[in-house]
Structure formats: structure tokens, C-alpha cells
Design a protein around this motif. Structure first.
Motif, PDB file in Angstrom:
ATOM      1  N   HIS A  10     -12.966  -9.146   3.887  1.00  0.00           N
ATOM      2  CA  HIS A  10     -11.700  -9.087   4.627  1.00  0.00           C
ATOM      3  C   HIS A  10     -11.413  -7.751   5.290  1.00  0.00           C
ATOM      4  N   GLN A  11     -12.139  -6.706   4.890  1.00  0.00           N
ATOM      5  CA  GLN A  11     -11.843  -5.398   5.454  1.00  0.00           C
ATOM      6  C   GLN A  11     -13.129  -4.776   5.962  1.00  0.00           C
ATOM      7  N   ASP A  12     -12.955  -3.850   6.898  1.00  0.00           N
ATOM      8  CA  ASP A  12     -14.093  -3.096   7.379  1.00  0.00           C
ATOM      9  C   ASP A  12     -14.200  -1.856   6.499  1.00  0.00           C
ATOM     10  N   ILE A  13     -15.029  -1.935   5.476  1.00  0.00           N
ATOM     11  CA  ILE A  13     -15.069  -0.833   4.513  1.00  0.00           C
ATOM     12  C   ILE A  13     -16.514  -0.529   4.165  1.00  0.00           C
ATOM     13  N   SER A  14     -16.839   0.741   4.009  1.00  0.00           N
ATOM     14  CA  SER A  14     -18.222   1.118   3.715  1.00  0.00           C
ATOM     15  C   SER A  14     -18.554   0.758   2.267  1.00  0.00           C
ATOM     16  N   ASN A  15     -19.836   0.608   2.018  1.00  0.00           N
ATOM     17  CA  ASN A  15     -20.291   0.277   0.662  1.00  0.00           C
ATOM     18  C   ASN A  15     -19.793   1.281  -0.356  1.00  0.00           C
ATOM     19  N   LYS A  16     -19.843   2.558   0.042  1.00  0.00           N
ATOM     20  CA  LYS A  16     -19.514   3.619  -0.899  1.00  0.00           C
ATOM     21  C   LYS A  16     -18.034   3.557  -1.268  1.00  0.00           C
ATOM     22  N   ASP A  17     -17.192   3.408  -0.241  1.00  0.00           N
ATOM     23  CA  ASP A  17     -15.749   3.340  -0.502  1.00  0.00           C
ATOM     24  C   ASP A  17     -15.408   2.108  -1.324  1.00  0.00           C
ATOM     25  N   ALA A  18     -16.076   0.996  -0.984  1.00  0.00           N
ATOM     26  CA  ALA A  18     -15.796  -0.250  -1.700  1.00  0.00           C
ATOM     27  C   ALA A  18     -16.172  -0.106  -3.174  1.00  0.00           C
ATOM     28  N   LEU A  19     -17.284   0.551  -3.421  1.00  0.00           N
ATOM     29  CA  LEU A  19     -17.729   0.718  -4.801  1.00  0.00           C
ATOM     30  C   LEU A  19     -16.758   1.621  -5.565  1.00  0.00           C
ATOM     31  N   LYS A  20     -16.241   2.636  -4.860  1.00  0.00           N
ATOM     32  CA  LYS A  20     -15.263   3.525  -5.484  1.00  0.00           C
ATOM     33  C   LYS A  20     -14.030   2.726  -5.889  1.00  0.00           C
ATOM     34  N   LYS A  21     -13.588   1.867  -4.956  1.00  0.00           N
ATOM     35  CA  LYS A  21     -12.409   1.039  -5.223  1.00  0.00           C
ATOM     36  C   LYS A  21     -12.667   0.087  -6.379  1.00  0.00           C
ATOM     37  N   ALA A  22     -13.905  -0.451  -6.406  1.00  0.00           N
ATOM     38  CA  ALA A  22     -14.243  -1.405  -7.470  1.00  0.00           C
ATOM     39  C   ALA A  22     -14.192  -0.725  -8.830  1.00  0.00           C
ATOM     40  N   THR A  23     -14.727   0.509  -8.889  1.00  0.00           N
ATOM     41  CA  THR A  23     -14.698   1.246 -10.157  1.00  0.00           C
ATOM     42  C   THR A  23     -13.264   1.515 -10.571  1.00  0.00           C
ATOM     43  N   ALA A  24     -12.441   1.921  -9.611  1.00  0.00           N
ATOM     44  CA  ALA A  24     -11.038   2.186  -9.916  1.00  0.00           C
ATOM     45  C   ALA A  24     -10.353   0.918 -10.404  1.00  0.00           C
ATOM     46  N   ALA A  25     -10.688  -0.215  -9.764  1.00  0.00           N
ATOM     47  CA  ALA A  25     -10.060  -1.485 -10.148  1.00  0.00           C
ATOM     48  C   ALA A  25     -10.424  -1.843 -11.587  1.00  0.00           C
ATOM     49  N   LEU A  26     -11.666  -1.569 -11.978  1.00  0.00           N
ATOM     50  CA  LEU A  26     -12.078  -1.859 -13.356  1.00  0.00           C
ATOM     51  C   LEU A  26     -11.338  -0.959 -14.338  1.00  0.00           C
ATOM     52  N   GLU A  27     -11.156   0.314 -13.940  1.00  0.00           N
ATOM     53  CA  GLU A  27     -10.424   1.228 -14.819  1.00  0.00           C
ATOM     54  C   GLU A  27      -9.002   0.744 -15.023  1.00  0.00           C
ATOM     55  N   GLU A  28      -8.403   0.234 -13.934  1.00  0.00           N
ATOM     56  CA  GLU A  28      -7.009  -0.196 -14.027  1.00  0.00           C
ATOM     57  C   GLU A  28      -6.814  -1.389 -14.950  1.00  0.00           C
ATOM     58  N   VAL A  29      -7.856  -2.205 -15.118  1.00  0.00           N
ATOM     59  CA  VAL A  29      -7.699  -3.326 -16.051  1.00  0.00           C
ATOM     60  C   VAL A  29      -8.246  -2.975 -17.431  1.00  0.00           C
TER      61      VAL A  29
END
Lengths: 350, 305
Positions: free
Chosen positions: A120-139
């Protein structure tokens, strides 16, 4: 304008054995940030209601027969598949019942987490992975940066459901549909998962539809409640109205089944009988055959009207039973009536 | 992984030794000898021939001699075709079978797997029914029916292609098609089954709920798991397909390895039988190892052990 306004949603399954009326004219609405609980026992049409909103029911045999589901001014049920794909995972996300099978065992957690972002977004692999890690931390997944590249089989059931939540919320959707998110989990993990959903909801302002058959869960988490039975609405209202002033016999009976509300040492109350056979057309009140209240008259095929009791508290006002008395007195009377229970026949012939 | 490969190779060597021993003693126990002919041969000459090939020694001694030779890569002379060694025969014909088999495999995978995926995605539509009926027919129709039919149509009626021989690319087409289409039918059905199983999984619903396009769901989410049945079949199929098909090679007069399997057995050409058995068994062992490695690569839940 509510975020989601569902009107007369009707989903049938056309099987070889006939038409299964899984959802039969259900209406409800949901404001931004609000939590709606959909309650009912198995087979009452809760899950199909949710799947129908995102049109995730298998078609065929399923078919959404009629109704509207206005989401932010657009009808989800009339959208083209491409339009719907832009809503799915971006503005409406979903968590499923069984975290063991809902994650793809062949793909890394990271791949699955960033998929919604990259779709859904134009996002680089690196940024997406950073977000994914943050999302896991949040849960609350420990060592998220290490575990994000793992595979689902390396996670426990509770952890997988956390991953599902992280995955669903990574795009910060307006609405999260949670279809019995705790049913497949240990009781100790259930509370944690609900807490995480609630906490993330507060952080992001997401509206939540929480499907459950556990009234106790509803009491702690929901603003408003929709009680379903046989694909129909039985009662709806705020959590207080449903808990402190239930009007429909089914809601009352359902409430009686909560173990913690029953006297210790007493046999747990269960609603006698089985859920209705959805392949038979519903005539009158779907709950009528199992209703513990004294019956006035046969429904003769009339569907009860939804009556507003004030302040948004609605119930399917069936006049077939005399449901004015509190359920305790009805059940007490029923107990007295069965003085000498029938002896249980022991089958020895087999 | 290296440990796994080494362990499996050592296992493979044991398997090969066992196969060699069993084949050797079965061949030795068979009545008659490679040198019996319809014409009467003077006993002195026969004794000389037997001495030349080592048949004057007891079987157990012959076994160890031949095993030592084979371990040194020497399969011995052909017992029937004078002046040709087993190694020469294999070196002449195996490349032909390898080429034919590789081409046929490309056809089989290139047609079978896409057809299987398409049939699974479009299940219960004509895109499913037509390829699946054709593949059912392909499996039921033996190559000795399919081959002559193709030769008849493209060779004799349309006159587009040569119907026999092995002298250039245009000669490759009909044998490749005959062999390849047969395996394509298998791969199509296996792929369809594997893909259908994957497409019915809950995680497909999760992916849809994320807004992932259908093509991505099929190729990214389902293909890995959906190919597992086809990959499992690929091991033995590969060994069979590249070591030559007697039927196809006979129909199209291809000088490949397949015909030698039959000739060696019919002629009681002991050395050739053993050489071909070792070759075929080695291929099977290697292919199965490759398949196991591929399985682990595809399925993260499997580990090397």
C-alpha cells in the motif's frame, strides 16, 4: 457520520444441501475509535458478518445477497476488487481466530509483516523492516530485531497472535476486525492479547470490531455490543445496557452462562438445545425453540421487529414469550418443575 | 548442510555397493552364459573365451575382481560386442539420452507446472477442466501410442519433421515431445494438487485481508509449498528421463542409452548389465539427494538431519 454503517447485511451460502442463511439482515454502526463487540455462540453468524465486510467469504458458495456497508462514505459491498484491495490491509485490517494457521509457514515473519506496507505504500525495504521491528516491539515480542527474520514455526501461539496484531496494525488502519482473537489461545495468554489490542487501539485511535463468544471479554473491552443469534440481531446497545439491563431472553441466557457470575459449586448453566440449523429458513424468532421463557403463542413466521428502548438500546422485540420477568425466576421455576429428573439410560447394548 | 550431504553420500555408496552385489549374484545365478550361442563351439575355444573374460574362476573370486575394477572406474569389456568396452558404450550413448532427457524435462516442467498452477487457480472452470482432461489422457496414453501418432501426424501427413534418426535439432523435436508431454501430464496434476492445498490454507485469507493482489498470493505465498509434490516426483523422474527411454528411443531410432538396457539383458551381456545398473543407481542416489536439498530449501520447517 459513523466510520462504518452496515445496513441489512445478508450473506447466504448456496450449498448442495440448500441455502445456509449465515447472516440474515444484520445492521450496526461504528464510530471512529470505538469498540464494538459482536457476541453469540458458534454458528450465530459473527465471523461471516466480519468476512462479508471485507468480502473474504469464499464465493461460490457464499454470496452477499443484499445490504450496504458504508465505510467512510463508500460502500464496501459494491466496490470493484481493485478498490477493495486498497481498503484491505490499509484502512481495514483483520486478525483471525487461529494464529497457528493464519501465518504463512513458508515465509519469514519479516516478509509477511512488511507485505502490507509495501502493498500500500511506496517504502524501501530497509525502512519497512525498521517499521516491522518496531511493530513487533510494540506488541511485546522480546528481541524483536533478531526474531523478525524468523519463521512462524519458531513462535508460540500467543507470540504468533502478537505477530498477527503487529501485522494488522502496521499500516495504522482506521478499523481493526478481530475475529475471536483469543479463542485458540491459553487462558493466561488471552488477557495479554486483549490488553495489547486495547493498548494499540488507544495509541492509534483505531476502531475495533471484536468478535467473541465470551461475554466476559466484551464487558472489559467494548463500548457497544451486538448480540447475534441465527444470523440475526437479538439485541444491541452499550456495554452497560447489555450487561445491566439485558432485555432479550437470549442475552439474558447468554449472561447466565458466564462461569464467574454463577455460584461456586453449582453446576454451570448452559442454554439447552443446539444452535439453529441455518439451512432452514428462519421463521419468527430464531431463539424461540430454545427460549427458557414461558411461550405465549407460535411465531407463525413473523420476524420480530427491532424496538428501540431508548439511548440506542435495541432488541428484537419478540412477543411470543413473556420475557418481562428476570431470567433467574424463570430458571428457578423450571428447576422446580423437574422434581424427578428422568433416569439416564445407560446404553449397554453397544 | 555439508555434514548432511557427506552423510547422505556415504549412505549412497553403501546403497550402491549393495545394489552391485545383488545384481552381480543375480546375473551369475541366471542359467546360461554370455557365450552360449546356437552354434556349437569347440570346448577348447569356449574355455579360451571364458578364460579371457575371467569366467573360469569361481563366482566369489570373479565378484571381488570385478568390484575392484569397478571401484577403479573400469567396467570391463562387453561380453557380447567384441572390441568394445562398457565405458565406451555408455560414453557413446549416454550423452544422447542426456540431451533428449534434458530437453524433455524442459518441456515437462515448462508445460506441466504452469498448467498445474493455472488449473488450481482457475479451479472448476474450463481452464481447469481442459488441461486436466488432456493431462489425464497424456498419462493414460503410453508413449508407444503417443510416439507413432506424433510421427504419423508431423512426419508423414504434414511432412514437417523427420520421423527417425538423430542427426540434428529437427530430429530432436518428436522424441522430445513424446517423452516430455508424458511427464508434463504428471507434473501438471501434481502441481495442481499441491497448489490447491496451499490455496485453501488460512494464510491465503490473511494475505487477501492485507490487500495483497491475487498474482502475488499465488506466486509468493503458495508456489513454494505447492511445488513440493512435483519436486518429490522430480527425483526418480529425472533419473529415469535422462537415462533414456527404451520405447521412445526405439520408435524414433535414437542411439541412446535406453536401448542398451534391453539389449544387455537379452544378450546376457553381464558386464554391460552391471555397468548400466551402477550408472542408473548412481543417478537415482544423486537425484534423491538433490531433491532432499531442494525440499529443505523450500520448506523452512524442515532441517538437515
Amino acid at each position: 457520520m459513523p466510520l462504518l454503517d452496515v445496513n441489512d447485511l445478508t450473506t447466504h451460502f448456496h450449498t448442495r444441501d440448500g441455502v445456509v442463511r449465515a447472516v440474515d439482515g444484520v445492521s450496526f454502526h461504528l464510530d471512529r475509535g470505538e469498540t464494538l463487540g459482536i457476541v453469540g455462540e458458534s454458528g450465530s453468524g459473527k465471523s461471516v458478518t466480519c468476512y462479508s465486510l471485507l468480502r473474504l467469504i469464499p464465493e461460490p458458495p457464499g454470496r452477499i445477497e443484499r445490504g450496504t456497508a458504508m465505510f467512510d462514505g463508500q460502500d464496501l459491498l459494491q466496490m470493484s476488487p481493485a478498490e477493495l484491495r486498497r481498503i484491505r490491509g490499509r484502512r481495514i485490517s483483520m486478525i483471525f481466530q487461529d494464529p497457528m494457521t493464519s501465518l504463512n509457514p513458508f515465509l519469514r515473519i519479516s516478509t509477511q509483516l512488511i507485505e502490507a506496507l509495501q502493498t500500500h505504500q511506496d517504502i524501501s525495504n530497509k525502512d519497512a523492516l525498521k517499521k516491522a521491528t518496531a511493530a513487533l516491539e510494540e506488541v511485546g515480542i522480546p528481541e524483536a530485531s533478531k526474531r523478525v527474520t524468523g519463521y512462524p514455526h519458531e513462535f508460540s501461539g500467543g507470540m504468533r497472535q502478537r505477530v498477527m496484531i503487529a501485522m494488522a496494525l502496521i499500516t495504522e488502519p482506521d478499523l481493526l476486525i478481530a475475529d475471536e482473537p483469543t479463542t485458540a489461545l491459553d487462558v493466561t495468554v488471552q488477557a495479554q492479547i486483549l490488553d495489547i489490542i486495547k493498548q494499540r487501539q488507544n495509541d492509534l485511535g483505531t476502531a475495533v470490531i471484536l468478535v467473541t463468544h465470551d461475554l466476559g471479554v466484551v464487558a472489559g473491552t467494548c463500548d457497544r455490543v451486538l448480540v447475534m443469534y441465527g444470523g440475526q440481531e437479538m439485541e444491541s446497545g452499550t456495554a452497560e445496557q447489555i450487561f445491566y439491563a439485558p432485555r432479550h431472553p437470549y442475552t439474558r441466557a447468554l449472561q447466565k452462562t458466564i462461569p464467574s457470575l454463577q455460584t461456586k459449586g453449582q453446576e454451570l448453566y448452559t442454554i439447552p438445545g443446539l444452535p439453529p440449523d441455518a439451512s432452514k429458513p428462519a421463521t419468527g424468532c430464531a431463539f424461540f425453540p430454545r427460549c427458557p421463557y414461558p411461550k405465549n403463542r407460535d411465531p407463525m413466521g413473523e420476524r420480530p421487529d427491532l424496538v428501540d428502548l431508548g439511548e440506542g438500546h435495541c432488541w428484537a422485540a419478540c412477543g411470543y414469550c413473556d420475557s418481562s420477568a428476570p431470567i433467574e425466576s424463570v430458571l428457578a421455576k423450571a428447576d422446580e418443575a423437574i422434581v424427578d429428573p428422568l433416569p439416564v439410560e445407560v446404553e449397554t447394548a453397544r | 548442510m555439508l555434514k548432511f550431504v557427506i552423510a547422505r553420500l556415504l549412505q549412497g555408496i553403501l546403497v550402491l555397493l549393495a545394489i552391485y552385489a545383488v545384481t552381480f549374484f543375480l546375473v551369475a545365478a541366471t542359467p546360461g552364459s554370455p557365450f552360449s550361442t546356437e552354434r556349437a563351439i569347440a570346448p577348447e575355444i569356449l574355455a579360451q573365451i571364458e578364460a579371457f573374460y575371467g569366467y573360469d574362476k569361481p563366482t566369489s573370486e570373479r565378484f571381488f575382481t570385478s568390484l575392484t575394477n569397478v571401484l577403479q572406474g573400469e567396467f570391463g569389456p562387453s561380453a557380447v560386442y567384441a572390441n568394445r568396452t562398457v565405458t565406451q558404450i555408455i560414453a557413446e550413448s549416454f550423452p544422447v539420452s542426456l540431451l533428449l532427457g534434458s530437453l524433455a524435462l524442459l518441456v515437462a516442467l515448462g508445460i506441466g507446472i504452469p498448467a498445474g498452477i493455472l488449473a488450481a487457480v482457475k479451479r472448476n472452470t474450463w481452464l481447469d477442466y481442459i488441461p486436466m482432461s488432456v493431462s489425464m489422457a497424456g498419462i493414460c496414453l503410453p508413449t508407444f501410442v503417443m510416439g507413432p501418432l506424433l510421427a504419423l501426424l508431423f512426419g508423414l501427413i504434414l511432412n514437417w519433421l523427420p520421423v527417425g534418426g538423430w542427426f540434428g535439432p529437427e530430429f530432436w523435436i518428436l522424441p522430445t515431445a513424446t517423452l516430455g508431454l508424458y511427464y508434463a501430464a504428471y507434473f501438471a496434476r501434481l502441481t495442481r494438487g499441491g497448489m490447491l492445498e496451499m490455496l485453501n490454507q488460512d494464510f491465503v485469507r490473511t494475505a487477501r485481508a492485507k490487500g495483497v493482489p491475487e498474482t502475488t498470493i499465488v506466486l509468493k505465498h503458495c508456489l513454494k509449498g505447492g511445488l513440493i509434490p512435483a519436486i518429490t516426483f522430480l527425483g526418480p523422474a529425472l533419473a529415469g528421463i535422462i537415462s533414456g527411454s527404451f520405447v521412445v528411443e526405439t520408435i524414433f531410432q535414437v542411439p541412446g542409452l535406453g536401448q542398451w538396457f534391453v539389449r544387455a539383458a537379452l544378450n546376457r551381456d553381464d558386464f554391460l548389465v552391471l555397468g548400466l545398473t551402477v550408472l542408473f543407481a548412481t543417478l537415482i542416489v544423486i537425484m534423491n539427494l538433490l531433491v532432499d536439498i531442494a525440499q529443505v530449501a523450500l520448506n523452512p520447517r524442515l532441517k538437515y538431519d
